[in-house]
Scaffold this motif. Structure first.
Motif, PDB file in Angstrom:
ATOM      1  N   PHE A   1       0.829  -1.210   0.000  1.00 22.22           N
ATOM      2  CA  PHE A   1       0.000   0.000   0.000  1.00 22.22           C
ATOM      3  C   PHE A   1       0.859   1.254   0.000  1.00 22.22           C
ATOM      4  O   PHE A   1       0.616   2.193  -0.770  1.00 22.22           O
ATOM      5  N   TYR A   2       1.876   1.279   0.840  1.00 24.48           N
ATOM      6  CA  TYR A   2       2.696   2.479   0.968  1.00 24.48           C
ATOM      7  C   TYR A   2       3.873   2.521  -0.004  1.00 24.48           C
ATOM      8  O   TYR A   2       4.491   3.579  -0.176  1.00 24.48           O
ATOM      9  N   ALA A   3       4.177   1.402  -0.646  1.00 25.63           N
ATOM     10  CA  ALA A   3       5.307   1.375  -1.576  1.00 25.63           C
ATOM     11  C   ALA A   3       4.912   1.777  -2.993  1.00 25.63           C
ATOM     12  O   ALA A   3       5.771   1.851  -3.868  1.00 25.63           O
ATOM     13  N   ARG A   4       3.635   2.057  -3.232  1.00 26.54           N
ATOM     14  CA  ARG A   4       3.204   2.457  -4.571  1.00 26.54           C
ATOM     15  C   ARG A   4       3.209   3.976  -4.695  1.00 26.54           C
ATOM     16  O   ARG A   4       3.085   4.718  -3.703  1.00 26.54           O
ATOM     17  N   ASP A   5       3.312   4.441  -5.902  1.00 27.34           N
ATOM     18  CA  ASP A   5       3.256   5.862  -6.201  1.00 27.34           C
ATOM     19  C   ASP A   5       1.831   6.372  -6.014  1.00 27.34           C
ATOM     20  O   ASP A   5       0.865   5.585  -5.929  1.00 27.34           O
ATOM     21  N   LEU A   6       1.667   7.681  -5.968  1.00 29.62           N
ATOM     22  CA  LEU A   6       0.329   8.275  -5.962  1.00 29.62           C
ATOM     23  C   LEU A   6      -0.429   7.786  -7.196  1.00 29.62           C
ATOM     24  O   LEU A   6       0.124   7.721  -8.298  1.00 29.62           O
ATOM     25  N   ALA A   7      -1.675   7.440  -7.001  1.00 23.61           N
ATOM     26  CA  ALA A   7      -2.539   6.910  -8.058  1.00 23.61           C
ATOM     27  C   ALA A   7      -2.047   5.565  -8.590  1.00 23.61           C
ATOM     28  O   ALA A   7      -2.469   5.116  -9.655  1.00 23.61           O
ATOM     29  N   GLY A   8      -1.187   4.902  -7.824  1.00 27.68           N
ATOM     30  CA  GLY A   8      -0.692   3.588  -8.218  1.00 27.68           C
ATOM     31  C   GLY A   8      -1.666   2.487  -7.853  1.00 27.68           C
ATOM     32  O   GLY A   8      -2.724   2.711  -7.263  1.00 27.68           O
TER      33      GLY A   8
END
Length: 362
Positions: free
Chosen positions: A265-272
């Protein structure tokens, strides 16, 4: 009716045994398939351990390829002599998912209705409606997908479950495209296949995350551009550092635990996009994440069912890519074994010593 050998789990947690299996003649819509090869999947171990349900005895095995021996009334999709990969999503064509044009979500898939039994008449529960750790098995004809008959059965049979789940998590569910950045958390059989899928889709940065150096090496061989030792520090920070500080466009959790899902959840980019393809246990719950973070980060949180595949569409295409040398399915076959070796293969799989042991029957 005919009799064959099969690997059966008779009771929860007990070692499997080779038993004589009664295979009935195929009924309407059904087919008998002579099994050429069948992969040893974690799902089979879950059945043996009672983690799926308690409908013992189970005829195990489901990642399989073979040759259609006979078909029942009304079957015109396959014929005796066809080389097929078996699947556990025989789409119905009439449920609400199918009628809205999304058959890969089919909510009413088919299995054979006639029962395979032990020699004494005890009915067997075939794993995922297939039961392919056997010389032959009975399935619904819709579970048979014709593919190139010159393909290696031990390799292409793996599309029947784990490899398809991983490839599809990247290509279908994650919609990975050219130049995208992808992180895969957990690089066993499914995660390694997700890495291969990301490479096939043209991803630019592919980050493999695991605790086991051997699995990271497997992922590198299948296309990972970077690796992260999950035991060496902050996984989220490591993924961000490899993606310009932003996080990956798509993060695939192939473990299926609250802590790995939170990392994704936190390792993705914004809007990922986060894709959950690792299967959690019933007691696991979504970790404590502030709702404002769910809103503020945007994007999509998805679960991937069987790689959201449509076997009739995906299996022939992937087998063709394999035949062209563009998808290395052979890399997933760690060893070829006999039916008698399935119990030992469970131990090797549990210990992380293999990507896949494959039972070869013909």
């Amino acid at each position: 009716m005919q009799q064959v050998r099969g690997v059966v789990a008779k009771a929860k947690g007990e070692p499997v045994s080779i038993e004589t299996i009664n295979i009935p003649d195929p009924g309407p819509g059904e087919a008998v398939v002579a099994i050429s090869a069948c992969g040893v999947c974690h799902t089979d171990l879950h059945y043996r351990e009672g983690g799926i349900n308690d409908e013992f005895p189970f005829l195990l095995g489901h990642e399989a390829a073979g040759v259609v021996e006979s078909v029942g009334e009304g079957v015109d999709s396959v014929a005796p002599g066809d080389f097929v990969v078996l699947n556990w999503r025989a789409v119905c064509g009439t449920c609400r998912a199918c009628t809205r044009g999304e058959p890969w979500y089919c909510f009413s898939t088919f299995n054979a209705t006639r029962k395979m039994t032990l020699e004494d008449g005890t009915e067997l529960s075939p794993a995922l409606g297939i039961g392919a750790f056997a010389d032959k098995t009975l399935v619904h004809a819709g579970q048979c997908t014709k593919v190139d008959p010159s393909a290696r059965p031990a390799a292409v049979g793996l599309l029947g479950c784990g490899v398809m789940a991983g490839l599809g998590a990247a290509i279908n569910t994650g919609n990975v495209g050219r130049g995208k950045s992808v992180a895969v958390i957990g690089c066993g059989g499914v995660g390694a296949a997700a890495v291969a899928g990301a490479r096939l889709a043209g991803a630019g940065t592919i980050i493999a995350v695991d605790l086991d150096p051997k699995k990271l090496e497997w992922a590198t061989n299948l296309g990972a551009t970077h690796t992260v030792d999950a035991g060496a520090g902050d996984v989220v920070a490591a993924i961000q550092a490899l993606t310009g500080g932003n996080g990956a466009d798509v993060v695939i959790d192939a473990v299926g635990r609250p802590e790995t899902w939170k990392q994704a959840f936190y390792a993705r980019d914004l809007a990922g996009t986060v894709v959950l393809v690792g299967v959690p246990t019933p007691d696991m719950v979504i970790p404590d994440i502030p709702l404002i973070d769910v809103f503020g980060r945007g994007g999509a949180l998805k679960s991937s069912w069987y790689g959201d595949c449509l076997p009739s569409r995906d299996f022939p295409m992937l087998v063709d890519l394999y035949q062209q040398g563009r998808l290395d399915l052979d890399a997933f076959v760690s060893e070829e074994i006999a039916l008698e070796d399935v119990e030992a293969a469970f131990t090797k799989m549990h210990d992380g010593d293999v990507l896949r042991s494959v039972v070869v029957l013909s």
